[in-house]
Motif scaffolding. Structure first.
Motif, PDB file in Angstrom:
ATOM      1  N   ALA A   4      -4.347 -27.426  -0.951  1.00  0.00           N
ATOM      2  CA  ALA A   4      -3.707 -26.098  -1.149  1.00  0.00           C
ATOM      3  C   ALA A   4      -4.854 -24.733  -0.466  1.00  0.00           C
ATOM      4  CB  ALA A   4      -4.130 -26.151  -3.485  1.00  0.00           C
ATOM      5  N   GLU A   5      -4.394 -23.712  -1.023  1.00  0.00           N
ATOM      6  CA  GLU A   5      -4.674 -22.820  -0.536  1.00  0.00           C
ATOM      7  C   GLU A   5      -4.852 -21.092  -1.007  1.00  0.00           C
ATOM      8  OE1 GLU A   5      -4.767 -20.436   4.516  1.00  0.00           O
ATOM      9  OE2 GLU A   5      -3.496 -21.638   3.492  1.00  0.00           O
ATOM     10  N   LEU A   6      -5.970 -20.441  -1.083  1.00  0.00           N
ATOM     11  CA  LEU A   6      -5.343 -19.370  -1.293  1.00  0.00           C
ATOM     12  C   LEU A   6      -5.537 -18.662  -0.663  1.00  0.00           C
ATOM     13  CD1 LEU A   6      -5.761 -17.525  -4.643  1.00  0.00           C
ATOM     14  CD2 LEU A   6      -7.943 -17.616  -3.644  1.00  0.00           C
ATOM     15  N   ILE A   7      -4.799 -17.333  -0.154  1.00  0.00           N
ATOM     16  CA  ILE A   7      -4.648 -16.692   0.704  1.00  0.00           C
ATOM     17  C   ILE A   7      -4.231 -15.646   0.035  1.00  0.00           C
ATOM     18  CG2 ILE A   7      -3.736 -18.502   2.532  1.00  0.00           C
ATOM     19  CD1 ILE A   7      -0.996 -17.402   1.517  1.00  0.00           C
ATOM     20  N   VAL A   8      -4.503 -13.455   0.228  1.00  0.00           N
ATOM     21  CA  VAL A   8      -4.359 -12.956   0.669  1.00  0.00           C
ATOM     22  C   VAL A   8      -3.792 -11.979   1.627  1.00  0.00           C
ATOM     23  CG1 VAL A   8      -5.806 -10.519  -0.088  1.00  0.00           C
ATOM     24  CG2 VAL A   8      -6.889 -13.090  -0.755  1.00  0.00           C
ATOM     25  N   LEU A   9      -2.292 -11.381   0.816  1.00  0.00           N
ATOM     26  CA  LEU A   9      -1.345 -11.301   1.651  1.00  0.00           C
ATOM     27  C   LEU A   9      -2.074  -9.073   1.417  1.00  0.00           C
ATOM     28  CD1 LEU A   9       1.081 -13.198   0.754  1.00  0.00           C
ATOM     29  CD2 LEU A   9      -0.393 -13.227   2.677  1.00  0.00           C
ATOM     30  N   THR A  10      -1.963  -8.410   1.687  1.00  0.00           N
ATOM     31  CA  THR A  10      -1.827  -7.272   1.822  1.00  0.00           C
ATOM     32  C   THR A  10      -1.092  -5.627   2.506  1.00  0.00           C
ATOM     33  OG1 THR A  10      -3.016  -6.072   4.436  1.00  0.00           O
ATOM     34  CG2 THR A  10      -4.461  -7.343   1.939  1.00  0.00           C
ATOM     35  N   PHE A  11      -0.902  -4.903   2.018  1.00  0.00           N
ATOM     36  CA  PHE A  11       0.603  -4.279   2.450  1.00  0.00           C
ATOM     37  C   PHE A  11       0.057  -3.036   1.564  1.00  0.00           C
ATOM     38  CE2 PHE A  11       1.719  -8.055   0.147  1.00  0.00           C
ATOM     39  CZ  PHE A  11       2.596  -8.162   1.251  1.00  0.00           C
ATOM     40  N   PRO A  12      -0.174  -2.095   2.833  1.00  0.00           N
ATOM     41  CA  PRO A  12      -0.399  -0.365   3.583  1.00  0.00           C
ATOM     42  C   PRO A  12      -0.090   0.894   2.105  1.00  0.00           C
ATOM     43  CG  PRO A  12       1.598  -0.313   4.996  1.00  0.00           C
ATOM     44  CD  PRO A  12       0.682  -2.181   4.141  1.00  0.00           C
ATOM     45  N   GLN A  13       0.612   0.176   0.895  1.00  0.00           N
ATOM     46  CA  GLN A  13       1.084   1.004  -0.017  1.00  0.00           C
ATOM     47  C   GLN A  13       0.602   0.416  -1.772  1.00  0.00           C
ATOM     48  OE1 GLN A  13       3.473  -0.244   2.231  1.00  0.00           O
ATOM     49  NE2 GLN A  13       3.370  -2.104   0.461  1.00  0.00           N
ATOM     50  N   GLU A  14       0.653   1.285  -1.726  1.00  0.00           N
ATOM     51  CA  GLU A  14       0.246   1.493  -4.253  1.00  0.00           C
ATOM     52  C   GLU A  14       1.455   0.441  -4.132  1.00  0.00           C
ATOM     53  OE1 GLU A  14      -1.143   3.748  -6.048  1.00  0.00           O
ATOM     54  OE2 GLU A  14      -2.818   4.878  -4.567  1.00  0.00           O
ATOM     55  N   ALA A  15       2.107  -0.025  -3.768  1.00  0.00           N
ATOM     56  CA  ALA A  15       3.112  -0.321  -4.541  1.00  0.00           C
ATOM     57  C   ALA A  15       4.249  -1.851  -3.766  1.00  0.00           C
ATOM     58  CB  ALA A  15       3.948   0.197  -4.980  1.00  0.00           C
ATOM     59  N   ILE A  16       4.225  -3.088  -3.770  1.00  0.00           N
ATOM     60  CA  ILE A  16       5.094  -3.803  -3.364  1.00  0.00           C
ATOM     61  C   ILE A  16       6.594  -3.175  -3.279  1.00  0.00           C
ATOM     62  CG2 ILE A  16       6.266  -6.276  -3.508  1.00  0.00           C
ATOM     63  CD1 ILE A  16       2.687  -5.916  -2.547  1.00  0.00           C
ATOM     64  N   THR A  17       6.505  -3.320  -2.386  1.00  0.00           N
ATOM     65  CA  THR A  17       8.054  -2.536  -2.095  1.00  0.00           C
ATOM     66  C   THR A  17       9.252  -4.001  -1.846  1.00  0.00           C
ATOM     67  OG1 THR A  17       8.347  -3.384   0.625  1.00  0.00           O
ATOM     68  CG2 THR A  17       7.163  -0.752   0.060  1.00  0.00           C
ATOM     69  N   ALA A  18      10.657  -3.439  -2.290  1.00  0.00           N
ATOM     70  CA  ALA A  18      12.043  -4.918  -1.982  1.00  0.00           C
ATOM     71  C   ALA A  18      11.329  -5.505  -0.931  1.00  0.00           C
ATOM     72  CB  ALA A  18      12.656  -4.397  -2.691  1.00  0.00           C
ATOM     73  N   GLU A  19      11.409  -4.625   0.015  1.00  0.00           N
ATOM     74  CA  GLU A  19      10.983  -5.847   1.439  1.00  0.00           C
ATOM     75  C   GLU A  19      10.218  -6.633   1.461  1.00  0.00           C
ATOM     76  OE1 GLU A  19      11.285  -2.473   1.151  1.00  0.00           O
ATOM     77  OE2 GLU A  19      13.565  -1.630   1.401  1.00  0.00           O
ATOM     78  N   SER A  20       8.994  -6.349   1.023  1.00  0.00           N
ATOM     79  CA  SER A  20       8.275  -7.160   0.889  1.00  0.00           C
ATOM     80  C   SER A  20       8.262  -8.731  -0.477  1.00  0.00           C
ATOM     81  CB  SER A  20       6.430  -6.012   0.456  1.00  0.00           C
ATOM     82  OG  SER A  20       6.598  -5.493   0.873  1.00  0.00           O
ATOM     83  N   ALA A  21       8.082  -7.718  -1.006  1.00  0.00           N
ATOM     84  CA  ALA A  21       8.863  -8.727  -2.008  1.00  0.00           C
ATOM     85  C   ALA A  21       9.822  -9.775  -1.414  1.00  0.00           C
ATOM     86  CB  ALA A  21       9.822  -8.067  -3.743  1.00  0.00           C
ATOM     87  N   ARG A  22      11.415  -9.605  -0.821  1.00  0.00           N
ATOM     88  CA  ARG A  22      12.317 -10.556  -0.127  1.00  0.00           C
ATOM     89  C   ARG A  22      11.191 -11.433   0.640  1.00  0.00           C
ATOM     90  NH1 ARG A  22      15.286  -6.114  -0.871  1.00  0.00           N
ATOM     91  NH2 ARG A  22      15.171  -5.621   0.876  1.00  0.00           N
ATOM     92  N   ALA A  23      10.399 -10.855   1.705  1.00  0.00           N
ATOM     93  CA  ALA A  23       9.574 -11.798   2.501  1.00  0.00           C
ATOM     94  C   ALA A  23       8.884 -12.718   1.714  1.00  0.00           C
ATOM     95  CB  ALA A  23       9.098 -10.746   3.485  1.00  0.00           C
ATOM     96  N   LEU A  24       8.103 -12.295   0.639  1.00  0.00           N
ATOM     97  CA  LEU A  24       7.047 -13.428  -0.480  1.00  0.00           C
ATOM     98  C   LEU A  24       8.232 -14.167  -1.332  1.00  0.00           C
ATOM     99  CD1 LEU A  24       4.819 -10.757  -1.578  1.00  0.00           C
ATOM    100  CD2 LEU A  24       4.527 -12.310  -0.249  1.00  0.00           C
TER     101      LEU A  24
END
Length: 140
Positions: A4-24
């Protein structure tokens, strides 16, 4: 369970966008990993930090395995560590993943008394940097 691994994925805005959610969500559906737990950490423009389970975030409800709920393994200390990586006005998703692709290797090793004892995650930019340096040394 595989490694298992703990990873931190960062995005340059305050909210998760729908596009970011699809990628996740694609992480889960690819079949190479299982999302065990995930936490959203936001550093507001004023510097305040908030965190929430993925099930509380509209676009992220499909990130955890279908039919299951994440285990509460990522906590406040992990959220604070992730927050330290964030610029004001940005967001992170802290994800605990199980490497499903390694389960058969772990099982084979376990059958002969071995185990996967450790691993080191090397960011892609470090690999690219090493490749450029190696090519420069060899004249390619």
């Amino acid at each position: 369970m595989g490694p298992a691994e703990l990873i931190v994925l960062t995005f340059p805005q305050e909210a998760i966008t729908a596009e970011s959610a699809r990628a996740l969500a694609a992480l889960r559906t690819a079949g190479d990993i299982r999302v065990v737990d995930a936490l959203v950490v936001t550093r507001r423009a004023d510097g305040t930090v908030e965190y929430a389970e993925v099930g509380e975030v509209e676009h992220l409800q499909g990130v955890v395995a279908a039919g299951g709920h994440e285990l509460p393994l990522i906590g406040p200390a992990d959220a604070q560590e992730a927050a330290a990586l964030l610029a004001p006005g940005s967001v992170a998703v802290v994800v605990l993943i199980e490497h499903l692709w390694a389960q058969s290797a772990a099982a084979a090793l376990g059958a002969v008394g071995g185990r996967i004892a450790s691993g080191v995650r090397i960011p892609p930019e470090r690999i690219e940097e090493a490749v450029r340096a190696a090519r420069a040394r060899s004249g390619r």
